[in-house]
Design an enzyme around this catalytic site. Structure first.
Site, PDB file in Angstrom:
ATOM      1  CG  HIS A 183      -0.306   0.279   2.511  1.00 21.10           C
ATOM      2  ND1 HIS A 183       0.468  -0.656   3.147  1.00 21.10           N
ATOM      3  CD2 HIS A 183      -0.282   1.386   3.290  1.00 21.10           C
ATOM      4  CE1 HIS A 183       0.937  -0.128   4.271  1.00 21.10           C
ATOM      5  NE2 HIS A 183       0.500   1.101   4.378  1.00 21.10           N
ATOM      6  CE  LYS A 233       8.337  -3.731  13.816  1.00 15.32           C
ATOM      7  NZ  LYS A 233       9.645  -4.428  13.922  1.00 15.32           N
ATOM      8  CE  LYS A 259      11.907  -9.272  10.148  1.00 17.09           C
ATOM      9  NZ  LYS A 259      11.822  -7.988  10.814  1.00 17.09           N
ATOM     10  CB  SER A 267      15.474   1.763   8.351  1.00 16.41           C
ATOM     11  OG  SER A 267      16.317   0.737   8.794  1.00 16.41           O
TER      12      SER A 267
HETATM   13  N1  GLU Z   1      14.561  -5.727  11.452  1.00 15.94           N
HETATM   14  C1  GLU Z   1      14.103  -4.538  12.064  1.00 15.94           C
HETATM   15  C2  GLU Z   1      12.667  -4.683  12.513  1.00 15.94           C
HETATM   16  O1  GLU Z   1      12.180  -5.770  12.698  1.00 15.94           O
HETATM   17  C3  GLU Z   1      14.358  -3.303  11.218  1.00 15.94           C
HETATM   18  C4  GLU Z   1      13.692  -3.266   9.903  1.00 15.94           C
HETATM   19  C5  GLU Z   1      14.138  -2.116   8.997  1.00 15.94           C
HETATM   20  O2  GLU Z   1      14.878  -1.262   9.438  1.00 15.94           O
HETATM   21  O3  GLU Z   1      13.713  -2.120   7.855  1.00 15.94           O
HETATM   22  O4  GLU Z   1      11.993  -3.730  12.759  1.00 15.94           O
END
Ligand code: GLU
Length: 472
Positions: A67, A96, A108, A364
């Site tokens: 999205h 998140k 992921k 990030s």
């Molecule tokens: N692996 C981290 C998380 O679970 C960071 C993910 C990211 O920075 O894209 O939030």
């Protein structure tokens, strides 16, 4: 860290939390189904040459929701990686990002290996090949899908990924934005490594600062003096413990694979890490009591428990014995659904993963922006800000006849550098998001903070679909 299996799979647990929240929203069922579904899952295998010959490696990348683009989420290296886990973690990334207003969809990746069993050269080969496979299928790119570190990976792996991506896309001006969590020399940003743990400490502090909520838990306002147990001394756990300690909390327990240690008077986090590095074990730290069964550390008497290792650590089996008043989820999915019910019945406040560990993806996002801007934050304005403030002081001194001390001048005349800006952006993000979730929590009867976070998140995602006119 092994733990009892939850009756639901990890992805099912995330979906059941989603469903619980969705009952409080008025969005069309089809729209909710679309938000919940994991859009694309790529499972692939490739050979790698090791010292013992060839080995077939199994790997995944799941893009839960497009999205918003790019999709975003870490890559983990672990023998436990499987499709359900990757999908669950990708889904959590979607929610998140929405909770903290980071404009990405969720993704992921995972490679089913124990990184400790490979040499650095082998790991480099595996990482580069994994990246090349993602490039072939358009599962990576600054505007497509942007990986980051996760369990078992760090800046080194991200450097290999960016180098491989740029080698395969030599004309891409924005190529360095294809992955975050890179070393500074490869386009990384200051503060990214500490970001998840720092974010955990900001989130816990914010929760503790609301006197009324603390009173309901039988606690006083503020972080000062709160007794904390942290499970996991990896990047997230170590930094969370360190920043909580710096914020005035007392770290009374620390747990790792090999066992845990307890000292009600407090443990110095850096000293424990030094001890672990030199003896290869957290156990036998001077002044502390050993707890050989690591999971028992979760049951220690404390105010705040921070599971910062892996999923499914607080289960239906050990939840009845948890003594903490607050559980702050540093890891993704550390509490199973049946465990959460027990914790909530006991009146424990659970600060949910999708909010509490969002500091990593927040920074990030700042790194990605830096890469697209091709300029370090603070580079253009820092000296200008310092000079302007210096002039203001001069004028005030001349007109009042009072001069500021050298210490005061140093404090006032400081333009922000990259790290200052990153940390203040992170702090602001965690504070604003907590109050958004808190408001939903307070105004909706009988819900917990996780459901409140899901409501806030789903609503934002639904709005972005609806405003596109996809679900009129
Ligand atoms: N692996 C981290 C998380 O679970 C960071 C993910 C990211 O920075 O894209 O939030």
């Amino acid at each position: 860290m092994s733990a009892r299996q939850s009756p639901l799979t990890f992805f099912e647990t995330v979906c059941s939390n989603f469903d619980k929240a969705a009952t409080y929203l008025q969005h069309p069922q089809g729209l909710l189904d679309q938000i919940k579904a994991c859009n694309s899952v790529y499972h692939f295998r490739f050979p790698v040459q090791t010292e013992d010959g060839y080995e077939v490696i199994s790997a995944w990348r799941a893009e839960h929701s497009q999205h918003k683009l790019p999709t975003k989420g870490g890559i983990r290296y672990s023998e436990e990686v499987n499709e359900d886990e990757v999908m669950a973690l990708a889904a959590l990334m979607t929610y998140k990002c929405a909770v903290v207003d980071v404009p990405f969809g969720g993704a992921k990746g995972g490679i089913k290996i124990n990184p400790k069993k490979y040499t650095v050269e082998e790991l480099q080969r595996i990482t580069r090949r994994y990246t090349a496979e993602l490039v072939k299928k358009n599962f990576i790119g600054p505007g497509i899908d942007v990986p980051a570190p996760d369990y078992g990976t760090g800046a080194r792996e991200m450097a290999w990924i960016v180098d491989t991506y740029i080698a395969l896309n030599p004309e891409s001006l924005d190529g360095s934005a294809c992955v975050t969590g890179k070393p500074i020399s490869q386009g990384g940003i200051r503060g990214r490594k500490e970001a998840t743990g720092r974010g955990v400490s900001f989130g816990v502090r914010e929760a503790c600062n609301l006197a009324e909520d603390m009173k309901a838990l039988g606690l006083t306002k503020g972080l000062e003096g709160k007794r904390v147990v942290v499970q996991g001394l990896g990047n997230v756990g170590y930094h969370a413990a360190k920043f909580l300690q710096e914020g005035g909390a007392v770290i009374v327990g620390l747990a790792e694979y090999e066992g845990a240690i307890h000292n009600p008077k407090g443990l110095d986090v850096d000293e424990v890490v030094k001890h672990r590095n030199s003896t290869r074990s957290i156990l036998n730290f001077p002044g502390a009591t050993n707890i050989p069964k690591t999971l028992e550390a979760l049951e220690l008497d404390c105010d705040i428990l921070v599971p910062a290792a892996l999923e499914n650590q607080i289960t239906g089996e050990n939840a009845p014995r948890i003594k903490a008043k607050i559980v702050g989820e540093g890891a993704n999915g550390p509490t199973t659904a049946d465990a959460e019910e027990i914790l909530l019945k006991k009146g424990i406040m659970v600060l949910p993963d999708m909010y509490l560990n969002a500091g990593g993806v927040t920074v990030s996002y700042f790194e990605w922006l830096k890469n697209l801007q091709h300029v370090r934050m603070g580079r253009m304005g820092r000296r200008f800000a310092e000079r302007s403030m210096g002039q203001v002081i001069e004028i005030i001194e001349a007109s009042t006849g009072h001069s500021v001390t050298d210490k005061q001048r140093q404090m006032l005349v400081k333009g922000p550098d990259e790290e200052d800006l990153v940390n203040s952006g992170l702090e602001d993000t965690m504070i604003v998001a907590y109050h958004e979730i808190h408001e939903v929590w307070k105004k909706t009867k009988n819900i917990d903070l996780r459901t409140a976070a899901f409501i806030s998140s789903i609503d934002k995602i639904a709005t972005s679909y609806l405003e596109l006119g996809i679900f009129p």
